[in-house]
Scaffold this active site. Structure first.
Site, PDB file in Angstrom:
ATOM      1  N   ASP A 194      26.990  30.292  -1.876  1.00  0.00           N
ATOM      2  CA  ASP A 194      27.823  29.114  -2.077  1.00  0.00           C
ATOM      3  C   ASP A 194      26.993  27.966  -2.634  1.00  0.00           C
ATOM      4  OD1 ASP A 194      26.557  27.914   0.074  1.00  0.00           O
ATOM      5  OD2 ASP A 194      28.298  27.924   1.380  1.00  0.00           O
ATOM      6  N   ILE A 195      27.707  26.967  -3.126  1.00  0.00           N
ATOM      7  CA  ILE A 195      27.063  25.834  -3.796  1.00  0.00           C
ATOM      8  C   ILE A 195      26.516  24.878  -2.737  1.00  0.00           C
ATOM      9  CG2 ILE A 195      27.398  23.925  -5.414  1.00  0.00           C
ATOM     10  CD1 ILE A 195      29.763  25.485  -6.569  1.00  0.00           C
ATOM     11  N   GLU A 237      33.841  26.851  -2.039  1.00  0.00           N
ATOM     12  CA  GLU A 237      32.702  26.929  -2.958  1.00  0.00           C
ATOM     13  C   GLU A 237      31.895  28.201  -2.757  1.00  0.00           C
ATOM     14  OE1 GLU A 237      31.094  24.502   0.590  1.00  0.00           O
ATOM     15  OE2 GLU A 237      33.004  24.992  -0.355  1.00  0.00           O
TER      16      GLU A 237
END
Length: 321
Positions: A194-195, A237
């Site tokens: 994920d970001i 995300e």
């Protein structure tokens, strides 16, 4: 009315119907020479009956699939049985242009056909009659419906924002891969990432910038994937990638390449440059016998969590925990 006159009228009516009926009628002899050619065939081919009579069919229409046509016809000649073909098997026999306004999207006429044996008084099949039906409307409508259904199916399994597969479709494919390797062996790897600090991107630059960041990550991910890999947006995300037939070493190479590619890229939103990094975790199927595919997901997610807890912008293997 005298019987002779009535018989003449009958013959006239038959000829009138023969030439005006809205189907093609062609009679061929045993050498595939044209004997009869009705008005439908004349109108669509532009050839008069006198121009085609006693001419070889394949010389007149080189576009006919001769091998297929002979095979279809010979069974009628030999077995004295009717035969049929539909446009889904063979789109057309005679390549006629389509002039119908409703089905203007088709450049040629789709055809169904019936092959009928014609016998002599001794019962020998000397000729065959081919009836050509224009089914362009039906074919085009069916094709359009199939196209619409295919697009709807594609939409149902695609994440609208990133154009990656959505969670439902990706997880369905992961389950099948889990069953395959459980049954046949081998090794595949599940990678999740994920970001980093994605909430900050949304808070400082707005949700439109966050959407642009997600699309940017998805584009970079697509550039990294092999044809056999399947990537999806897992939620928010977070992304997931199934790396087929990939062991620990191959997964680490893939993950580091993806991490570095994202770290060295930027997005520009308005006049602002936004740098992004990702935290990655992966789990190989051969490093632990997961009881269910859900356990495989949990393992990769644990590795991802470890990367986030230990500084972010890292890659962690589940086997190293």
């Amino acid at each position: 009315m005298p019987a002779a006159d009535f018989n003449m009228n009958e013959l006239h009516w038959l000829m009138d119907m023969f030439n005006t009926v809205d189907v093609g009628l062609v009679v061929l002899d045993r050498d595939y020479k044209v004997c009869i050619w009705n008005g439908f065939m004349e109108n669509h081919s532009g050839l008069l009956p006198s121009a085609v009579k006693d001419k070889d069919l394949f010389d007149l229409f080189p576009s006919i699939d001769e091998k297929w046509f002979r095979s279809k016809s010979e069974s009628v000649f030999i077995l004295n049985n009717r035969s049929f073909t539909i446009w889904e098997q063979q789109p057309y026999i005679f390549r006629f242009k389509n002039y119908r306004p409703i089905t203007g999207k088709a450049d040629h006429m789709y055809q169904n056909a019936t092959f009928i044996p014609l016998t002599t008084t001794t019962g020998e099949v000397s000729h065959i009659c081919i009836i050509i039906y224009d089914v362009t409307d039906e074919a085009v409508n069916k094709k359009e419906l199939e196209d619409v259904n295919a697009k709807l199916e594609q939409m149902s399994r695609t994440d609208a924002l990133t154009q990656l597969t959505n969670r439902g479709f990706w997880e369905q494919k992961l389950r099948k891969e889990y069953m395959r390797i459980s049954r046949s062996g081998g090794c595949s790897t599940l990678l999740m990432f994920d970001i980093d600090h994605f909430k900050t991107v949304n808070d400082e630059h707005g949700h439109r910038a966050g959407d642009e960041a997600l699309r940017h990550i998805a584009d970079l991910l697509r550039k990294t994937l092999r044809e056999t890999d399947l990537a999806g947006r897992y939620g928010g995300e977070e992304f997931a990638v199934t790396l087929l037939d990939t062991d620990h070493e191959g997964a680490m190479i893939f993950a580091e390449r993806l991490r570095a590619l994202i770290e060295n890229s930027s997005i520009y939103f308005g006049d602002k440059q936004i740098k992004l990094t990702v935290s990655i975790g992966f789990a190989c199927s051969d490093e632990k016998k997961f009881e269910r595919y859900e356990k495989w997901i949990e393992a990769a997610d644990q590795a991802l969590y470890h990367s986030k807890q230990n500084g972010r912008n890292k890659v962690t293997a589940y086997s190293d925990l």
